[in-house]
Scaffold this motif. Sequence first.
Motif, PDB file in Angstrom:
ATOM      1  N   ARG A  95     -59.351  31.239  78.314  1.00 46.01           N
ATOM      2  CA  ARG A  95     -57.980  30.693  78.269  1.00 46.01           C
ATOM      3  C   ARG A  95     -57.159  31.375  77.188  1.00 46.01           C
ATOM      4  NH1 ARG A  95     -60.129  24.497  78.320  1.00 46.01           N
ATOM      5  NH2 ARG A  95     -60.809  24.414  80.489  1.00 46.01           N
ATOM      6  N   VAL A 107     -59.706  21.344  71.844  1.00 45.24           N
ATOM      7  CA  VAL A 107     -60.417  21.036  73.092  1.00 45.24           C
ATOM      8  C   VAL A 107     -60.121  22.107  74.136  1.00 45.24           C
ATOM      9  CG1 VAL A 107     -60.739  19.321  74.916  1.00 45.24           C
ATOM     10  CG2 VAL A 107     -60.055  18.578  72.648  1.00 45.24           C
ATOM     11  N   HIS A 115     -65.614  23.207  70.466  1.00 45.32           N
ATOM     12  CA  HIS A 115     -65.091  22.475  71.626  1.00 45.32           C
ATOM     13  C   HIS A 115     -65.699  21.080  71.727  1.00 45.32           C
ATOM     14  CE1 HIS A 115     -65.721  21.191  75.873  1.00 45.32           C
ATOM     15  NE2 HIS A 115     -64.408  21.265  75.844  1.00 45.32           N
ATOM     16  N   ARG A 119     -63.542  17.646  71.482  1.00 42.70           N
ATOM     17  CA  ARG A 119     -63.455  16.767  72.664  1.00 42.70           C
ATOM     18  C   ARG A 119     -63.933  15.361  72.327  1.00 42.70           C
ATOM     19  NH1 ARG A 119     -63.321  18.113  78.852  1.00 42.70           N
ATOM     20  NH2 ARG A 119     -63.749  16.049  79.626  1.00 42.70           N
ATOM     21  N   MET A 126     -58.710   8.967  75.212  1.00 41.13           N
ATOM     22  CA  MET A 126     -58.401   9.462  76.557  1.00 41.13           C
ATOM     23  C   MET A 126     -59.186   8.717  77.639  1.00 41.13           C
ATOM     24  SD  MET A 126     -56.263  11.747  75.632  1.00 41.13           S
ATOM     25  CE  MET A 126     -55.861  12.234  77.271  1.00 41.13           C
ATOM     26  N   ALA A 274     -51.434  19.271  78.044  1.00 42.80           N
ATOM     27  CA  ALA A 274     -51.054  17.954  78.564  1.00 42.80           C
ATOM     28  C   ALA A 274     -49.688  17.931  79.223  1.00 42.80           C
ATOM     29  CB  ALA A 274     -51.063  16.941  77.424  1.00 42.80           C
ATOM     30  N   ARG A 327     -63.180  31.371  83.160  1.00 43.67           N
ATOM     31  CA  ARG A 327     -64.378  31.410  82.315  1.00 43.67           C
ATOM     32  C   ARG A 327     -64.609  32.840  81.835  1.00 43.67           C
ATOM     33  NH1 ARG A 327     -63.585  26.618  82.885  1.00 43.67           N
ATOM     34  NH2 ARG A 327     -64.975  25.088  83.836  1.00 43.67           N
ATOM     35  N   PRO A 383     -59.140  20.257  91.531  1.00 47.84           N
ATOM     36  CA  PRO A 383     -57.829  20.254  90.858  1.00 47.84           C
ATOM     37  C   PRO A 383     -57.941  19.962  89.371  1.00 47.84           C
ATOM     38  CG  PRO A 383     -58.083  18.295  92.234  1.00 47.84           C
ATOM     39  CD  PRO A 383     -59.239  19.195  92.545  1.00 47.84           C
ATOM     40  N   GLY A 385     -60.738  20.839  87.574  1.00 49.57           N
ATOM     41  CA  GLY A 385     -61.794  21.686  87.035  1.00 49.57           C
ATOM     42  C   GLY A 385     -63.137  21.023  87.165  1.00 49.57           C
ATOM     43  N   GLY A 386     -64.090  21.404  86.268  1.00 48.71           N
ATOM     44  CA  GLY A 386     -65.420  20.830  86.412  1.00 48.71           C
ATOM     45  C   GLY A 386     -66.322  21.064  85.224  1.00 48.71           C
ATOM     46  N   ARG A 389     -66.019  21.265  81.002  1.00 50.75           N
ATOM     47  CA  ARG A 389     -64.619  21.539  80.707  1.00 50.75           C
ATOM     48  C   ARG A 389     -63.677  20.802  81.650  1.00 50.75           C
ATOM     49  NH1 ARG A 389     -64.852  25.342  76.392  1.00 50.75           N
ATOM     50  NH2 ARG A 389     -62.728  24.602  76.094  1.00 50.75           N
ATOM     51  N   CYS A 391     -61.055  18.376  83.137  1.00 45.92           N
ATOM     52  CA  CYS A 391     -59.852  17.909  82.444  1.00 45.92           C
ATOM     53  C   CYS A 391     -60.092  16.581  81.717  1.00 45.92           C
ATOM     54  CB  CYS A 391     -58.732  17.731  83.459  1.00 45.92           C
ATOM     55  SG  CYS A 391     -57.247  17.056  82.756  1.00 45.92           S
ATOM     56  N   VAL A 392     -59.778  16.576  80.431  1.00 51.34           N
ATOM     57  CA  VAL A 392     -59.969  15.367  79.636  1.00 51.34           C
ATOM     58  C   VAL A 392     -58.832  14.363  79.903  1.00 51.34           C
ATOM     59  CG1 VAL A 392     -58.719  16.125  77.550  1.00 51.34           C
ATOM     60  CG2 VAL A 392     -60.722  14.721  77.315  1.00 51.34           C
TER      61      VAL A 392
HETATM   62  C1  HEM Z   1     -52.545  16.016  87.460  1.00 54.86           C
HETATM   63  C2  HEM Z   1     -52.632  16.351  86.187  1.00 54.86           C
HETATM   64  C3  HEM Z   1     -53.584  17.354  85.626  1.00 54.86           C
HETATM   65  C4  HEM Z   1     -54.252  18.370  86.237  1.00 54.86           C
HETATM   66  C5  HEM Z   1     -54.200  18.764  87.713  1.00 54.86           C
HETATM   67  C6  HEM Z   1     -55.052  19.030  85.232  1.00 54.86           C
HETATM   68  C7  HEM Z   1     -55.875  20.098  85.481  1.00 54.86           C
HETATM   69  C8  HEM Z   1     -56.718  20.652  84.538  1.00 54.86           C
HETATM   70  C9  HEM Z   1     -57.631  21.731  84.786  1.00 54.86           C
HETATM   71  C10 HEM Z   1     -57.824  22.446  86.123  1.00 54.86           C
HETATM   72  C11 HEM Z   1     -58.273  21.998  83.645  1.00 54.86           C
HETATM   73  C12 HEM Z   1     -59.325  23.101  83.432  1.00 54.86           C
HETATM   74  C13 HEM Z   1     -60.687  22.522  83.698  1.00 54.86           C
HETATM   75  C14 HEM Z   1     -61.766  23.572  83.731  1.00 54.86           C
HETATM   76  O1  HEM Z   1     -61.596  24.655  83.188  1.00 54.86           O
HETATM   77  O2  HEM Z   1     -62.834  23.281  84.306  1.00 54.86           O
HETATM   78  C15 HEM Z   1     -57.792  21.084  82.645  1.00 54.86           C
HETATM   79  C16 HEM Z   1     -58.243  21.036  81.350  1.00 54.86           C
HETATM   80  C17 HEM Z   1     -57.673  20.250  80.376  1.00 54.86           C
HETATM   81  N1  HEM Z   1     -56.675  19.318  80.553  1.00 54.86           N
HETATM   82 FE1  HEM Z   1     -55.834  18.802  82.298  1.00 54.86          FE
HETATM   83  N2  HEM Z   1     -54.838  18.412  84.029  1.00 54.86           N
HETATM   84  C18 HEM Z   1     -53.970  17.385  84.222  1.00 54.86           C
HETATM   85  C19 HEM Z   1     -53.512  16.508  83.270  1.00 54.86           C
HETATM   86  C20 HEM Z   1     -53.828  16.536  81.949  1.00 54.86           C
HETATM   87  C21 HEM Z   1     -53.334  15.610  80.961  1.00 54.86           C
HETATM   88  C22 HEM Z   1     -52.417  14.437  81.230  1.00 54.86           C
HETATM   89  C23 HEM Z   1     -53.870  15.972  79.781  1.00 54.86           C
HETATM   90  C24 HEM Z   1     -53.640  15.226  78.504  1.00 54.86           C
HETATM   91  C25 HEM Z   1     -54.360  15.211  77.493  1.00 54.86           C
HETATM   92  C26 HEM Z   1     -54.718  17.132  80.015  1.00 54.86           C
HETATM   93  C27 HEM Z   1     -55.438  17.803  79.060  1.00 54.86           C
HETATM   94  C28 HEM Z   1     -56.384  18.781  79.330  1.00 54.86           C
HETATM   95  C29 HEM Z   1     -57.256  19.371  78.315  1.00 54.86           C
HETATM   96  C30 HEM Z   1     -57.245  19.061  76.828  1.00 54.86           C
HETATM   97  C31 HEM Z   1     -58.067  20.277  78.979  1.00 54.86           C
HETATM   98  C32 HEM Z   1     -59.191  21.120  78.378  1.00 54.86           C
HETATM   99  C33 HEM Z   1     -60.505  20.357  78.580  1.00 54.86           C
HETATM  100  C34 HEM Z   1     -61.734  21.101  78.063  1.00 54.86           C
HETATM  101  O3  HEM Z   1     -61.733  22.322  78.071  1.00 54.86           O
HETATM  102  O4  HEM Z   1     -62.692  20.420  77.656  1.00 54.86           O
HETATM  103  N3  HEM Z   1     -54.664  17.441  81.348  1.00 54.86           N
HETATM  104  N4  HEM Z   1     -56.839  20.271  83.210  1.00 54.86           N
END
Ligand code: HEM
Length: 443
Positions: A95, A107, A115, A119, A126, A274, A327, A383, A385-386, A389, A391-392
């Motif tokens: 990223r 995170v 990480h 998290r 969260m 976010a 990745r 949508p 991820g998985g 990682r 989505c938190v």
């Molecule tokens: C419909 C809404 C959302 C979608 C579709 C979405 C989608 C995603 C996706 C695809 C990833 C990457 C996962 C991966 O690499 O496997 C991600 C990671 C992340 N999202 Fe979201 N997200 C959404 C809402 C939010 C919100 C509201 C927050 C608020 C905190 C957020 C915070 C994060 C964070 C911090 C990560 C990194 C997690 C990690 O690497 O451990 N997301 N999100």
Amino acid sequence: MNAPLSTHASVPRPGPADQGGTATLPPGPKAGPLSQTVAFHRDPLGYLAHQREEFGDVFTLRLLTMRPLFVVAEPAAVEALLDSDPTRAHAGAARRGILPFASPRSVFGGDGEAHRSARERIAAAMSEQVIDRRRSEMVEIAHRHASQWPRGRPFRLLSRVRTLCDEIFVRLVLGVRDEKIAVSLTEAIGRMLRTPGNPPVSLPGKGDGLAGELGQKLFEQRQTAVVRELWRAIEDRRADPSDEIDVLGCMVDASPALGNEEIVDELMSLLMAAQEPPSIALTWLLDRLAREPQLAQRFCAEPQGEMADAVVRETLRLRPPASGILRRLRRPMEAGQWLLPLGATVLAPSTLVHRDPRTFPDPDSFQVGRWLGDEAPSGPYFPFGGGARRCVGEPLAHAEIETVVPTILELRNLDPISPRPEQMVQRATVLVPKRSLLTRAGL
Ligand code: HEM
């Protein structure tokens, strides 16, 4: 649009996976990085589908921000990639390659131990249980915003929804209680992340030469007000602790203790992750439901019901806010007949994989029925991820969808300007409606 899967995909290629480690890499378009970048950003779905047709399920792009970027749309390899962090790959390093502003201690941008602990620090705030307690306040905020949207004249729905989500995040998730700080922080976040129009390439940053230096300066300037307001919010919380479980509380109570600078650094990256995806998801859902009043009625009648869930899934399938998962490989990885090398940056594009006819028959048509009944689609759908990682913010996203969407639809009569849903364009790592969803709103 539905590009047929290439017959090339099944033709054996001279790849290391079957030849014990030669240096051959997956093929890709010959055009230079600038024209690949512009074409990819203008029409990500069309561009990726065309490359898959030409080269098969695994191909190489050369973008200004990432050279090379290996694109993997082969279902088994996508599943493996989703689960690859932290042992076989890292998401943070990948990223940061595309979003140089993400902090390696956050995170979103961190890896390994950095990480995991970042998290863990915010996990409580969260969680579904804590987020669910905020639903009635989400409705209030949505009501106040939507009643102030223009009447009769077109406006960009995405920008309005983004401001609404910013306020939810600042007040209910970060937990900023001081009115003045909440207002100025929400405004400052809006200014920091706003991009004029939809630039055909993502903003350059550190390590991208002169343009990167300028991009970095511009971003630092825009950050100033957010940093100042976050700093005030942290000081305010330290002076007046609260029993509420929220992100600010988790940060100031962290053990080992964090200084203000470290907290601001982590929060900045959290804000980046976010802000865009939930507002994009809400915008596409509002667009879809504005075009299908009967479906809207059923959605609003039971926003946490099975039918509403199917509408959300199908909308996020066709219009995934995040363009995929990224990745960086920590060891070579098999993808179809290719062996991708250690250090490779790999993208599994949800845009393309979510329209794979092997998993989703008649993939370009919106069919909520495919999510109802006993047999859910069996191929990759991601949508959010998985793996480690994933989505938190997923519980927050669902709570926003289930509260904000019905509140808006019941209050305002949305009328999208474009006769068909707007095309998706790529901006950094998200996919946005080309004109930010121009719409009118009656009473
Ligand atoms: C419909 C809404 C959302 C979608 C579709 C979405 C989608 C995603 C996706 C695809 C990833 C990457 C996962 C991966 O690499 O496997 C991600 C990671 C992340 N999202 Fe979201 N997200 C959404 C809402 C939010 C919100 C509201 C927050 C608020 C905190 C957020 C915070 C994060 C964070 C911090 C990560 C990194 C997690 C990690 O690497 O451990 N997301 N999100």
